[in-house]
Design a protein around this motif. Sequence first.
Motif, PDB file in Angstrom:
ATOM      1  N   LYS A   1     -73.907   7.155   0.803  1.00  0.00           N
ATOM      2  CA  LYS A   1     -74.220   8.539   0.444  1.00  0.00           C
ATOM      3  C   LYS A   1     -75.040   9.203   1.550  1.00  0.00           C
ATOM      4  N   ILE A   2     -75.989   8.449   2.096  1.00  0.00           N
ATOM      5  CA  ILE A   2     -76.796   8.998   3.191  1.00  0.00           C
ATOM      6  C   ILE A   2     -75.930   9.217   4.420  1.00  0.00           C
ATOM      7  N   ILE A   3     -75.037   8.269   4.706  1.00  0.00           N
ATOM      8  CA  ILE A   3     -74.165   8.399   5.870  1.00  0.00           C
ATOM      9  C   ILE A   3     -73.256   9.611   5.739  1.00  0.00           C
ATOM     10  N   SER A   4     -72.757   9.867   4.525  1.00  0.00           N
ATOM     11  CA  SER A   4     -71.902  11.046   4.333  1.00  0.00           C
ATOM     12  C   SER A   4     -72.691  12.331   4.569  1.00  0.00           C
ATOM     13  N   ASN A   5     -73.947  12.386   4.103  1.00  0.00           N
ATOM     14  CA  ASN A   5     -74.794  13.546   4.384  1.00  0.00           C
ATOM     15  C   ASN A   5     -75.120  13.654   5.872  1.00  0.00           C
ATOM     16  N   LEU A   6     -75.291  12.498   6.513  1.00  0.00           N
ATOM     17  CA  LEU A   6     -75.528  12.486   7.955  1.00  0.00           C
ATOM     18  C   LEU A   6     -74.309  13.007   8.710  1.00  0.00           C
TER      19      LEU A   6
ATOM     20  N   PHE B   1     -82.682  13.580  -5.074  1.00  0.00           N
ATOM     21  CA  PHE B   1     -83.777  14.541  -4.920  1.00  0.00           C
ATOM     22  C   PHE B   1     -84.379  14.478  -3.512  1.00  0.00           C
ATOM     23  N   ILE B   2     -84.371  13.309  -2.888  1.00  0.00           N
ATOM     24  CA  ILE B   2     -85.007  13.137  -1.585  1.00  0.00           C
ATOM     25  C   ILE B   2     -84.293  13.961  -0.518  1.00  0.00           C
ATOM     26  N   ILE B   3     -82.961  13.930  -0.519  1.00  0.00           N
ATOM     27  CA  ILE B   3     -82.205  14.648   0.512  1.00  0.00           C
ATOM     28  C   ILE B   3     -82.426  16.162   0.428  1.00  0.00           C
ATOM     29  N   PRO B   4     -82.362  16.797  -0.771  1.00  0.00           N
ATOM     30  CA  PRO B   4     -82.686  18.235  -0.828  1.00  0.00           C
ATOM     31  C   PRO B   4     -84.110  18.556  -0.399  1.00  0.00           C
ATOM     32  N   VAL B   5     -85.051  17.663  -0.704  1.00  0.00           N
ATOM     33  CA  VAL B   5     -86.437  17.895  -0.280  1.00  0.00           C
ATOM     34  C   VAL B   5     -86.534  17.882   1.248  1.00  0.00           C
ATOM     35  N   LEU B   6     -85.851  16.934   1.884  1.00  0.00           N
ATOM     36  CA  LEU B   6     -85.829  16.893   3.346  1.00  0.00           C
ATOM     37  C   LEU B   6     -85.217  18.174   3.917  1.00  0.00           C
TER      38      LEU B   6
ATOM     39  N   LEU C   1     -82.398  11.831   8.245  1.00  0.00           N
ATOM     40  CA  LEU C   1     -81.471  10.987   7.488  1.00  0.00           C
ATOM     41  C   LEU C   1     -81.254   9.643   8.167  1.00  0.00           C
ATOM     42  N   THR C   2     -81.229   9.629   9.495  1.00  0.00           N
ATOM     43  CA  THR C   2     -81.094   8.356  10.211  1.00  0.00           C
ATOM     44  C   THR C   2     -82.307   7.471   9.965  1.00  0.00           C
ATOM     45  N   CYS C   3     -83.480   8.082   9.971  1.00  0.00           N
ATOM     46  CA  CYS C   3     -84.707   7.338   9.692  1.00  0.00           C
ATOM     47  C   CYS C   3     -84.723   6.843   8.247  1.00  0.00           C
ATOM     48  N   PHE C   4     -84.371   7.720   7.320  1.00  0.00           N
ATOM     49  CA  PHE C   4     -84.338   7.343   5.906  1.00  0.00           C
ATOM     50  C   PHE C   4     -83.314   6.249   5.653  1.00  0.00           C
ATOM     51  N   LEU C   5     -82.178   6.321   6.345  1.00  0.00           N
ATOM     52  CA  LEU C   5     -81.141   5.306   6.217  1.00  0.00           C
ATOM     53  C   LEU C   5     -81.643   3.931   6.644  1.00  0.00           C
ATOM     54  N   SER C   6     -82.340   3.873   7.754  1.00  0.00           N
ATOM     55  CA  SER C   6     -82.854   2.588   8.233  1.00  0.00           C
ATOM     56  C   SER C   6     -83.921   2.029   7.298  1.00  0.00           C
ATOM     57  N   CYS C   7     -84.779   2.899   6.774  1.00  0.00           N
ATOM     58  CA  CYS C   7     -85.820   2.432   5.839  1.00  0.00           C
ATOM     59  C   CYS C   7     -85.206   1.951   4.525  1.00  0.00           C
ATOM     60  N   LEU C   8     -84.209   2.673   4.016  1.00  0.00           N
ATOM     61  CA  LEU C   8     -83.548   2.263   2.782  1.00  0.00           C
ATOM     62  C   LEU C   8     -82.815   0.940   2.962  1.00  0.00           C
ATOM     63  N   GLN C   9     -82.160   0.765   4.106  1.00  0.00           N
ATOM     64  CA  GLN C   9     -81.453  -0.483   4.360  1.00  0.00           C
ATOM     65  C   GLN C   9     -82.421  -1.651   4.470  1.00  0.00           C
TER      66      GLN C   9
ATOM     67  N   ALA D   1     -78.553  25.255  13.785  1.00  0.00           N
ATOM     68  CA  ALA D   1     -78.471  24.108  14.692  1.00  0.00           C
ATOM     69  C   ALA D   1     -79.751  23.282  14.641  1.00  0.00           C
ATOM     70  N   LYS D   2     -80.888  23.955  14.620  1.00  0.00           N
ATOM     71  CA  LYS D   2     -82.169  23.250  14.585  1.00  0.00           C
ATOM     72  C   LYS D   2     -82.348  22.501  13.262  1.00  0.00           C
ATOM     73  N   VAL D   3     -81.983  23.132  12.152  1.00  0.00           N
ATOM     74  CA  VAL D   3     -82.107  22.470  10.845  1.00  0.00           C
ATOM     75  C   VAL D   3     -81.198  21.251  10.770  1.00  0.00           C
ATOM     76  N   SER D   4     -79.971  21.383  11.255  1.00  0.00           N
ATOM     77  CA  SER D   4     -79.039  20.256  11.211  1.00  0.00           C
ATOM     78  C   SER D   4     -79.509  19.120  12.110  1.00  0.00           C
ATOM     79  N   ARG D   5     -80.102  19.448  13.254  1.00  0.00           N
ATOM     80  CA  ARG D   5     -80.645  18.402  14.129  1.00  0.00           C
ATOM     81  C   ARG D   5     -81.794  17.670  13.444  1.00  0.00           C
ATOM     82  N   ALA D   6     -82.678  18.435  12.811  1.00  0.00           N
ATOM     83  CA  ALA D   6     -83.795  17.815  12.103  1.00  0.00           C
ATOM     84  C   ALA D   6     -83.303  16.946  10.953  1.00  0.00           C
ATOM     85  N   MET D   7     -82.262  17.395  10.249  1.00  0.00           N
ATOM     86  CA  MET D   7     -81.700  16.589   9.165  1.00  0.00           C
ATOM     87  C   MET D   7     -81.078  15.309   9.699  1.00  0.00           C
TER      88      MET D   7
END
Length: 306
Positions: free
Chosen positions: A30-35, A115-120, A83-91, A73-79
């Motif tokens: 799910k995180i990868i799809s959002n990424l 809820f975490i992804i919309p908050v980010l 998300l990459t950081c969150f993905l590694s922590c979740l894994q 562009a800036k928002v998508s870069r920040a996401m």
Amino acid sequence: MTAIGISGNILVLFFFHISIEDHKIRPTEKIISNLAVANLVWILTLGVPHSCFVFGLQYLYSDVSCKINTYVAKVSRAMAIDLTCFLSCLQYTTIMSSTPKWDKVKKKLQAYLIFIIPVLLLSNMTCCVALVLFTFSAANVTNMDYTFNLGYCLVIFPDKTSFLAHCLFLFSEDLTFVVLMILSSICILLILYKHNKRVKRVRNTDQNQEKTAERQAAKMVVTLVSLYVFFFGIENTIFLYQVTSSVKVHSTVSDIRYFFSTCFTSIFPIVIIVLNSKIKSRLRYFVCEKPTSLQEIFQARPSLTR
């Protein structure tokens, strides 16, 4: 690289959409799809305009369109970095040894994922609002001091203090998330190493198959983090050097920086396609069996390729 990134991320989203329809998608997927969505938006708002500018198409944007494009562009870069950081922590929490403490953390992260992804996203949208005030079309500006020159748009800061403060914020934000990625990836690698050293392959059980899938996912996450650190390490090194050595961020330097950004968004779907067993199975079925309709693709199962 832009063409590869657009087509690759769309392909990843397509096959993950099939998994969602089958109700067989893991939290990491799910995180990868959002990424993939973040990467796709990023490359559309950054890679495409840069490609047009490099090939001689200038002054495509007005002030308003420049503000919107640069903000998205800036928002998508920040996401992407979040998300990459969150993905590694979740894994990392997923492959940790089963203890009541870690099981509780893992279940909470997975349960609150929606809820975490919309908050980010909301936090990044809030942090990037100030950038809109300083973005203008390249056709309407003559003063180039304290400027990020994107070629097709300019981000002009009123003074050196605001310019350096913004640059320091960007660099510290990236550094914080990169450090978290590296630490979680190192922990994942240590866990995989200890597991491979301790366990002598007992297969053909559901538990071991699940562990094998988790280890494969962990390797995929570590690969993504390694690529992210490599490409964005180069980008941020160029960025830091340019900021500390000049008050102007020239378009040529921006071209080099954003090329490395585009490299991650383009190589990301290749890594996912190669290392994700679901996508590989469905893609192999699509190529080898040549289904005649989308319904056959949606009904394809990994067992068909075994």
